[in-house]
Design a protein around this motif. Structure first.
Motif, short mmCIF file in Angstrom:
data_model
loop_
_atom_site.label_atom_id
_atom_site.label_comp_id
_atom_site.label_asym_id
_atom_site.label_seq_id
_atom_site.Cartn_x
_atom_site.Cartn_y
_atom_site.Cartn_z
N LYS A 54 -62.30 63.57 94.80
CA LYS A 54 -63.31 64.33 94.05
C LYS A 54 -63.08 64.28 92.55
O LYS A 54 -63.54 65.15 91.81
N GLY A 55 -62.34 63.27 92.09
CA GLY A 55 -62.15 63.09 90.66
C GLY A 55 -61.31 64.16 89.99
O GLY A 55 -61.38 64.32 88.77
N VAL A 56 -60.51 64.89 90.79
CA VAL A 56 -59.70 65.96 90.20
C VAL A 56 -58.22 65.70 90.50
O VAL A 56 -57.59 64.88 89.83
N ASP A 57 -57.69 66.36 91.55
CA ASP A 57 -56.28 66.21 91.90
C ASP A 57 -55.99 64.79 92.38
O ASP A 57 -56.88 64.06 92.84
N SER A 58 -54.71 64.44 92.29
CA SER A 58 -54.29 63.12 92.75
C SER A 58 -52.97 63.21 93.50
O SER A 58 -52.15 64.09 93.22
N THR A 59 -52.77 62.31 94.45
CA THR A 59 -51.49 62.18 95.12
C THR A 59 -51.01 60.75 95.02
O THR A 59 -51.81 59.80 95.05
N LEU A 60 -49.71 60.60 94.87
CA LEU A 60 -49.05 59.30 94.86
C LEU A 60 -48.07 59.30 96.03
O LEU A 60 -47.28 60.24 96.17
N LYS A 61 -48.13 58.28 96.86
CA LYS A 61 -47.28 58.21 98.04
C LYS A 61 -46.43 56.95 98.02
O LYS A 61 -46.89 55.88 97.58
N ILE A 62 -45.20 57.08 98.51
CA ILE A 62 -44.32 55.94 98.68
C ILE A 62 -43.91 55.91 100.15
O ILE A 62 -43.41 56.89 100.70
N GLN A 63 -44.14 54.76 100.79
CA GLN A 63 -43.81 54.63 102.20
C GLN A 63 -43.61 53.17 102.55
O GLN A 63 -44.58 52.38 102.50
N PRO A 64 -42.40 52.73 102.89
CA PRO A 64 -41.14 53.47 102.89
C PRO A 64 -40.46 53.37 101.52
O PRO A 64 -40.66 52.40 100.78
N ALA A 65 -39.64 54.35 101.19
CA ALA A 65 -38.96 54.34 99.90
C ALA A 65 -37.76 53.41 99.91
O ALA A 65 -37.11 53.21 100.94
N LYS A 66 -37.49 52.83 98.74
CA LYS A 66 -36.31 52.00 98.53
C LYS A 66 -35.42 52.65 97.46
O LYS A 66 -35.89 53.50 96.69
N LEU A 67 -34.18 52.21 97.42
CA LEU A 67 -33.25 52.77 96.44
C LEU A 67 -33.78 52.63 95.01
O LEU A 67 -33.62 53.55 94.19
N GLU A 68 -34.42 51.48 94.74
CA GLU A 68 -34.90 51.24 93.37
C GLU A 68 -36.10 52.08 92.97
O GLU A 68 -36.57 52.01 91.84
N ASP A 69 -36.62 52.88 93.91
CA ASP A 69 -37.73 53.78 93.58
C ASP A 69 -37.23 55.07 92.92
O ASP A 69 -38.04 55.90 92.48
#
Lengths: 115, 114
Positions: free
Chosen positions: A71-86
Motif C-alpha cells: 500500500k505504498g507505506v510500510d515495508s519489510t525486508l526478508k533474508i532467507q536463508p541467511a549467510k554469515l556475510e549478511d
C-alpha cells in the motif's frame, strides 16, 4: 514529525535461518530505501521503492533477499536463508520524492548478527 | 569498484581547531555530493551538500569544497567541538536511467578532544 521507525533494533540468528525487518517511513514520503551497512563500510543501496513499485533493485541478492512495500507505506525486508556475510546494519530511509539527495531521512537501523 | 572513497578511517583533532575530512570519487557524472553524520546506534543524518556546478558551500561551522578537476571534495569544520565526534560519510548522487541513488564512501571517524 515522527521519524523513520524500524524494528527490531537487534537480531541474532544462526546461518540458514530466516529473518525479517520492518520499516515505517515518514508519513507522506513516497520513496523508501533499504540499505545494507557492513562494519567499516558505507551504506549500500539494496532496493528503492517509489510508492509501492520497485525502481531499483540492482544490488539486491534476489536469491535470498526479498522486499515488499504494501500500500505504498510500510515495508519489510526478508533474508532467507541467511549467510554469515549478511551480518550488517540494515538501514531504512525515506524521502518525499526520489532522486537521492539531502531529503533522505534514515531510521536507526537493525543490527543483524548471523552466527 | 569503489566509486567514492574516504581514505582516512579516522581523524583526531583538538577542540577549537579545524577538522578536514576528505573524499575522492571516480565518476565524473555524479551531479550532487553530500555529507552525512552518524552517531552510534543512530541512522545517518544529513549535514551539508554541494551541487557539481559549485565549488563551495557553507553552512555555519561547516564548509564543503569541491574540486571537480581532481574529483575531490572536503568537509571543513571550524571550530571543531566535542559534539562533532561521529562517523562522517561522503556520498555522491548518480543516475541509473531516471533514478538517482546515493553511493557512499566508507566513512571517517572524527574524534574531537576537549
Amino acid at each position: 514529525e515522527a521519524g523513520v521507525a524500524q524494528s527490531p533494533r537487534y537480531k541474532i540468528i544462526e546461518k540458514r535461518q530466516s529473518v525479517a525487518f520492518w520499516c515505517n517511513p515518514i508519513s507522506g514520503h513516497a520513496t523508501l530505501y533499504w540499505y545494507q551497512q557492513i562494519l567499516g563500510q558505507g551504506p549500500k543501496l539494496l532496493i528503492q521503492f517509489q510508492n509501492n513499485g520497485v525502481v531499483d533493485d540492482s544490488q539486491l541478492p534476489k536469491d535470498r533477499f526479498s522486499a515488499e512495500r504494501l500500500k505504498g507505506v510500510d515495508s519489510t525486508l526478508k533474508i532467507q536463508p541467511a549467510k554469515l556475510e549478511d551480518s550488517a546494519v540494515y538501514l531504512c530511509a525515506s524521502s518525499p520524492r526520489g532522486g537521492g539527495g539531502n531529503e533522505q531521512f534514515f531510521g536507526p537501523g537493525t543490527r543483524l548478527t548471523v552466527l | 569498484d569503489q566509486q567514492v572513497k574516504q581514505n582516512s578511517p579516522s581523524l583526531s583533532v583538538q577542540e577549537g581547531r579545524i577538522s578536514i575530512l576528505n573524499c575522492d570519487y571516480t565518476n565524473s557524472m555524479f551531479d550532487y555530493f553530500l555529507w552525512y553524520k552518524k552517531y552510534p546506534a543512530e541512522g545517518p543524518t544529513f549535514l551539508i551538500s554541494i551541487s557539481s556546478i559549485k565549488d563551495k558551500n557553507e553552512d555555519g561551522r561547516f564548509t564543503v569544497f569541491l574540486n571537480k578537476s581532481a574529483k575531490h571534495l572536503s568537509l571543513h569544520i571550524v571550530p571543531s567541538q566535542p559534539g562533532d565526534s561521529a562517523v562522517y560519510f561522503c556520498a555522491a548522487r548518480g543516475f541509473s536511467g531516471n533514478t538517482g541513488k546515493l553511493i557512499f564512501g566508507q566513512g571517517t571517524t572524527l574524534q574531537v578532544k576537549p
